[in-house]
Structure formats: C-alpha cells, structure tokens
Design an enzyme around this catalytic site. Structure first.
Site, PDB file in Angstrom:
ATOM      1  N   GLY A   1       1.784 -88.874 -23.683  1.00 45.80           N
ATOM      2  CA  GLY A   1       1.534 -90.089 -22.906  1.00 45.80           C
ATOM      3  C   GLY A   1       1.698 -89.712 -21.445  1.00 45.80           C
TER       4      GLY A   1
ATOM      5  N   ASN B   1       5.016 -88.046 -19.787  1.00 50.29           N
ATOM      6  CA  ASN B   1       4.878 -86.651 -19.326  1.00 50.29           C
ATOM      7  C   ASN B   1       5.259 -86.526 -17.849  1.00 50.29           C
ATOM      8  OD1 ASN B   1       3.833 -86.038 -21.845  1.00 50.29           O
ATOM      9  ND2 ASN B   1       1.709 -85.863 -21.168  1.00 50.29           N
TER      10      ASN B   1
ATOM     11  N   ASN C   1      -8.400 -86.950 -11.445  1.00 46.99           N
ATOM     12  CA  ASN C   1      -9.044 -85.655 -11.670  1.00 46.99           C
ATOM     13  C   ASN C   1     -10.532 -85.798 -11.332  1.00 46.99           C
ATOM     14  OD1 ASN C   1     -10.386 -86.703 -13.905  1.00 46.99           O
ATOM     15  ND2 ASN C   1      -9.030 -85.759 -15.403  1.00 46.99           N
TER      16      ASN C   1
ATOM     17  N   THR D   1      -7.641 -83.671  -8.411  1.00 43.33           N
ATOM     18  CA  THR D   1      -7.341 -82.405  -9.081  1.00 43.33           C
ATOM     19  C   THR D   1      -8.612 -81.926  -9.774  1.00 43.33           C
ATOM     20  OG1 THR D   1      -6.549 -83.573 -11.047  1.00 43.33           O
ATOM     21  CG2 THR D   1      -4.899 -82.986  -9.409  1.00 43.33           C
TER      22      THR D   1
ATOM     23  N   THR E   1      -2.828 -79.048 -21.848  1.00 43.64           N
ATOM     24  CA  THR E   1      -2.410 -80.443 -22.048  1.00 43.64           C
ATOM     25  C   THR E   1      -1.241 -80.765 -21.118  1.00 43.64           C
ATOM     26  OG1 THR E   1      -2.853 -80.045 -24.380  1.00 43.64           O
ATOM     27  CG2 THR E   1      -1.858 -82.167 -23.823  1.00 43.64           C
TER      28      THR E   1
ATOM     29  N   GLY F   1      -2.047 -81.958 -15.551  1.00 40.88           N
ATOM     30  CA  GLY F   1      -2.167 -82.959 -14.480  1.00 40.88           C
ATOM     31  C   GLY F   1      -0.886 -83.768 -14.334  1.00 40.88           C
ATOM     32  N   ASP F   2      -0.235 -84.032 -15.446  1.00 41.85           N
ATOM     33  CA  ASP F   2       1.018 -84.809 -15.401  1.00 41.85           C
ATOM     34  C   ASP F   2       2.128 -83.987 -14.749  1.00 41.85           C
ATOM     35  OD1 ASP F   2      -0.318 -86.834 -16.780  1.00 41.85           O
ATOM     36  OD2 ASP F   2       0.175 -85.942 -18.718  1.00 41.85           O
TER      37      ASP F   2
HETATM   38  O1  RIB Z   1      -2.289 -86.204 -19.826  1.00 36.36           O
HETATM   39  C1  RIB Z   1      -2.070 -85.811 -21.151  1.00 36.36           C
HETATM   40  C2  RIB Z   1      -1.733 -87.016 -21.984  1.00 36.36           C
HETATM   41  O2  RIB Z   1      -2.828 -87.901 -21.991  1.00 36.36           O
HETATM   42  C3  RIB Z   1      -1.425 -86.706 -23.427  1.00 36.36           C
HETATM   43  O3  RIB Z   1      -0.057 -86.504 -23.638  1.00 36.36           O
HETATM   44  C4  RIB Z   1      -2.015 -87.903 -24.179  1.00 36.36           C
HETATM   45  O4  RIB Z   1      -1.073 -88.655 -24.865  1.00 36.36           O
HETATM   46  C5  RIB Z   1      -2.716 -88.745 -23.111  1.00 36.36           C
HETATM   47  O5  RIB Z   1      -1.948 -89.824 -22.710  1.00 36.36           O
END
Ligand code: RIB
Length: 299
Positions: A40, A44, A184, A220, A248, A251-252
C-alpha cells in the site's frame, strides 16, 4: 516543535508475482515466484520515513481479517505509531503486483477497507497536526478524505506532500494547496495530457505544472531519475546505476526519502538527491517495505 510526520493512506496486502512478462489474453502462465508482503503506497511511504528515523504516525484502515492483522503488526514492527489505524468489517485492501524481470512493475489494487477511512479518523488525529512537519497523502483512499486532510493540515500550518497516485481527476484547487506534488511519468501524463520522454522533457513538464499550481512538482521517471521544479528553477536528478532486482515500492521509498530530507532542512533539489539514494537501495533487494534502507545505509 514540528518533528512528527503524519501519513494518511492505504495499507494493502501485496501478492507480488515475479515473472518474465505479463500473460497474453487467454493464456495461463506459470510465474517464477510469489511473495506475500505488507504494502500500500501509504504504508510503504510511512515505513520508509520511520526507517530513516522520523517519528511517523499512520492513519489508515484495515479489515478484521488475518491480512489486516498482518499489516497492523508489520506497521508496528517497523516503528509506526499505529493507534490511528482503524479496523473494519470490510476486507483488507489488496495489491496484485507483477514484478517483471526487466524491472517494470504492473499493479492492480482492490480498495477494500482503504475506502472506509472516515472524517472521524482524521478528527481524532487533528490535535497532532500542530506538532507535524509534513502530512503525506496518496490517492488510494477516498478523495473526499484527501480534501478534508489537506484543508485541516494547511489550517494547522503543516506542509502537505501529495503523491497523486494512482492518477485520478482531482481539483486543481486542491493540487495547488499541496506544497509538494510527486507523480511518476504515467501519472504526469494523465495530469499534463502529454508524455515526457526524457528528464529534460520531464523538467519542462514539471516547470509548467509548478507554475500553474504555484508549488513544487517532482516527476519520477524510473531508471532515468527525477525531474524537479519549484516554479523558479528546475533540476534533472539522474538515478543511481545499481543492480535492480525488484522495483516494487521504489517510488514510495523516494517519497519517504524526500520527507526525511525536507524535515531535516534540505531544499527540494538536495532532498530529491537524498531520496534517489533511498530508492536506489530499495530496488537492489526484493519486496517493498523490507527492502527500504535505514539512515546509516543511505548516508
Ligand atoms: O507503490 C507500490 C504499492 O502500490 C504496492 O505496495 C501496492 O499495494 C500498491 O498500493
């Protein structure tokens, strides 16, 4: 003292499939691996901020199902303040992520409990806003809640960082109320109605958006880097060249990094260079939250 960070956002139970490519229409395709992870965008970003040492409060909503237990416990293990996470009978949000060998990520989400965050949840945390430096938001919760948070955060003198992801129509008035807007290249194309093919085109786009919104815009662009404009000056921030194993949450991680840097007095260009180092480390390890670096690694 404004030493707290407040994240209002999503928590998803991620199923991350490692694959060479996406399946074709009508095809059933075996993948090379599968990981279950806490995700999420909201959670994150909060975890990256907390791993860097910021006192981070999280407002979100998960189900009373085992996935909700897992996300709640994981958030606590990473040091987030979890007392504002509410539990509901709706199923916990879900992320289905195809992480391909070329480094690209293709994600679908089920909103679930993330759409049960209420105004009361925000009212409960409002007293903390006077001690909060930055409020972080994304678009995986109801936009009505985002508007409510933005208005309250600004009234309390907080900076607002909005990660407008996934891209959705959102009033310019509210985009402009946010101090820092991070998107992004796909989301930037949605808001600007054209694509940027290079960092210099990204800078031109960021300039236009920042001039229109009177704020700072960060675009980004994956392995290229990031384009940043505060309306007066722009900078191309190239990414670091690393051996990426899975992107994965990159970006967070970048957003958690910007938050740490701005909270510690860096200007936005310097903050994005710091954030680039965070996401460069994140992509060298599998998973999102577990792969995000602590401060000593970034330094
Ligand atoms: O940015 C990555 C996230 O996007 C994942 O963890 C997924 O759950 C979505 O929310």
């Amino acid at each position: 003292m404004r030493n707290k960070v407040l994240v209002v956002g999503s928590m998803n139970y991620d199923i991350i499939l490692k694959a060479k490519r996406l399946p074709e229409e009508g095809e059933t395709m075996p993948v090379s691996g599968c990981t279950f992870a806490a995700g999420g965008k909201g959670a994150n970003q909060a975890v990256q901020a907390a791993k860097l040492g910021l006192e981070t409060y999280f407002v979100g909503c998960v189900g009373t199902d085992p996935m909700g237990d897992f996300l709640y416990n994981t958030a606590a293990e990473y040091g987030l303040h979890t007392e504002y996470i509410h539990r509901t009978s709706a199923p916990t949000g879900l992320g289905l992520v195809h992480a391909l060998e070329d480094g690209s990520v293709h994600a679908s989400i089920v909103r679930g409990a993330n759409f049960e965050i209420t105004r009361e949840d925000i009212d409960a945390v409002e007293p903390l806003m006077d001690e909060t430096g930055i409020v972080i938001l994304q678009m995986e919760i109801p936009l009505e809640i985002n508007r409510y948070v933005i208005d309250k955060a600004k009234a309390h003198g907080c900076k607002v960082l909005l990660n407008a992801a996934p891209a959705e129509p959102f009033e310019k008035e509210y985009l402009a109320k946010c101090d820092i807007l991070v998107v992004n290249e796909v989301e930037a194309a949605f808001y600007a109605d054209r694509t940027a093919g290079s960092l210099s085109e990204g800078c031109a786009m960021a300039d236009e958006m920042a001039a229109e919104l009177h704020n700072t815009v960060v675009i980004t662009m994956g392995s290229e880097g990031a384009a940043v404009s505060d309306g007066n000056r722009h900078e191309e921030i190239p990414s670091m060249k690393v051996n990426a194993v899975e992107t994965t949450g990159a970006g967070d991680s970048f957003i958690g990094g910007i938050t740490y840097a701005v909270m510690n007095g860096m200007d936005i260009m310097e903050a994005c260079r710091f954030a680039t180092r965070c996401s460069a480390i994140t992509v060298t390890r599998p998973g999102a939250q577990n792969s995000m670096p602590v401060l000593s690694e970034v330094l």
